[in-house]
Design an enzyme around this catalytic site. Sequence first.
Site, PDB file in Angstrom:
ATOM      1  N   GLU A  58       0.821  -1.223   0.000  1.00  0.00           N
ATOM      2  CA  GLU A  58       0.000   0.000   0.000  1.00  0.00           C
ATOM      3  C   GLU A  58       0.856   1.276   0.000  1.00  0.00           C
ATOM      4  O   GLU A  58       0.323   2.380  -0.195  1.00  0.00           O
ATOM      5  CB  GLU A  58      -0.913   0.032   1.234  1.00  0.00           C
ATOM      6  CG  GLU A  58      -2.104  -0.903   1.169  1.00  0.00           C
ATOM      7  CD  GLU A  58      -1.752  -2.373   1.305  1.00  0.00           C
ATOM      8  OE1 GLU A  58      -0.860  -2.689   2.117  1.00  0.00           O
ATOM      9  OE2 GLU A  58      -2.339  -3.201   0.591  1.00  0.00           O
ATOM     10  N   ALA A  80       9.152  -3.251   5.397  1.00  0.00           N
ATOM     11  CA  ALA A  80      10.049  -4.407   5.529  1.00  0.00           C
ATOM     12  C   ALA A  80       9.337  -5.625   4.946  1.00  0.00           C
ATOM     13  O   ALA A  80       8.305  -6.054   5.465  1.00  0.00           O
ATOM     14  CB  ALA A  80      10.399  -4.646   6.995  1.00  0.00           C
ATOM     15  N   HIS A  88       4.479 -14.810  -1.051  1.00  0.00           N
ATOM     16  CA  HIS A  88       4.333 -13.911  -2.201  1.00  0.00           C
ATOM     17  C   HIS A  88       5.273 -12.697  -2.090  1.00  0.00           C
ATOM     18  O   HIS A  88       4.935 -11.583  -2.423  1.00  0.00           O
ATOM     19  CB  HIS A  88       2.876 -13.502  -2.417  1.00  0.00           C
ATOM     20  CG  HIS A  88       2.189 -12.939  -1.218  1.00  0.00           C
ATOM     21  ND1 HIS A  88       1.899 -13.650  -0.087  1.00  0.00           N
ATOM     22  CD2 HIS A  88       1.713 -11.698  -0.997  1.00  0.00           C
ATOM     23  CE1 HIS A  88       1.272 -12.876   0.774  1.00  0.00           C
ATOM     24  NE2 HIS A  88       1.161 -11.683   0.257  1.00  0.00           N
TER      25      HIS A  88
HETATM   26  N1  INI Z   1       3.681  -6.572   3.774  1.00  0.00           N
HETATM   27  C1  INI Z   1       4.877  -6.129   4.182  1.00  0.00           C
HETATM   28  O1  INI Z   1       5.062  -4.913   4.326  1.00  0.00           O
HETATM   29  N2  INI Z   1       5.876  -6.998   4.447  1.00  0.00           N
HETATM   30  C2  INI Z   1       5.710  -8.355   4.304  1.00  0.00           C
HETATM   31  O2  INI Z   1       6.699  -9.104   4.557  1.00  0.00           O
HETATM   32  C3  INI Z   1       4.450  -8.832   3.888  1.00  0.00           C
HETATM   33  N3  INI Z   1       4.229 -10.261   3.768  1.00  0.00           N
HETATM   34  O3  INI Z   1       4.975 -11.039   4.363  1.00  0.00           O
HETATM   35  O4  INI Z   1       3.277 -10.695   3.113  1.00  0.00           O
HETATM   36  C4  INI Z   1       3.427  -7.909   3.611  1.00  0.00           C
HETATM   37  N4  INI Z   1       2.208  -8.318   3.178  1.00  0.00           N
HETATM   38  C5  INI Z   1       1.057  -7.461   3.192  1.00  0.00           C
HETATM   39  C6  INI Z   1       0.931  -6.583   1.957  1.00  0.00           C
HETATM   40  O5  INI Z   1       1.906  -5.562   1.959  1.00  0.00           O
HETATM   41  C7  INI Z   1      -0.453  -5.912   1.893  1.00  0.00           C
HETATM   42  O6  INI Z   1      -0.635  -5.122   3.036  1.00  0.00           O
HETATM   43  C8  INI Z   1      -1.583  -6.937   1.814  1.00  0.00           C
HETATM   44  O7  INI Z   1      -1.353  -7.870   0.778  1.00  0.00           O
HETATM   45  C9  INI Z   1      -2.924  -6.203   1.541  1.00  0.00           C
HETATM   46  O8  INI Z   1      -2.876  -5.568   0.255  1.00  0.00           O
END
Ligand code: INI
Length: 154
Positions: A58, A80, A88
């Site tokens: 986001e 991070a 993913h």
């Molecule tokens: N978001 C992160 O900032 N870091 C991560 O390691 C992570 N993992 O592990 O999936 C992560 N996932 C959430 C992603 O950024 C979105 O917030 C989510 O997919 C909703 O759109």
Amino acid sequence: MPALEGSAAGEGLRICVVVARWNGFVTEVLHAGAVSTLRECGLREEDVTSAWVPGAFEVPTAARWAAESGRFDAIICLGAVIRGETAHFEYVAGGAAEGITRVSQDTGVPVIFGVLTVDSVQQALDRAGGKEGHKGEESARAAIEMANLRKLLA
Ligand code: INI
């Protein structure tokens, strides 16, 4: 031969820090380092705005809102993404990197890439004030330098 370089002086600059809550044990450290470095470089408290988002994916959207608002001289993006913690990784890390690049190039506002994309929790901690430095502090210095260079080149 003219040679321009943005200074490290932050007085008068307005900067937005967009930070992901995901992996908050790392991103809160990056955020604290970025904000304290901005203040040490001369930015006033009211000129440092923080915008929290759910995750790194986001970050580019909020960065675009901030860049298009015309209210900021630079945007710092912090997050991070840890490979060992997600199936993913490529989508989240790639989406963040490409999105942040696009916002900066589309708007001309400096948008700093302070999103860690690492293989392990240890590598993240090493870059959040550990043996590999502090990506939050580095990002703050890069934002000030680029905001000042933009004023020289515009
Ligand atoms: N978001 C992160 O900032 N870091 C991560 O390691 C992570 N993992 O592990 O999936 C992560 N996932 C959430 C992603 O950024 C979105 O917030 C989510 O997919 C909703 O759109």
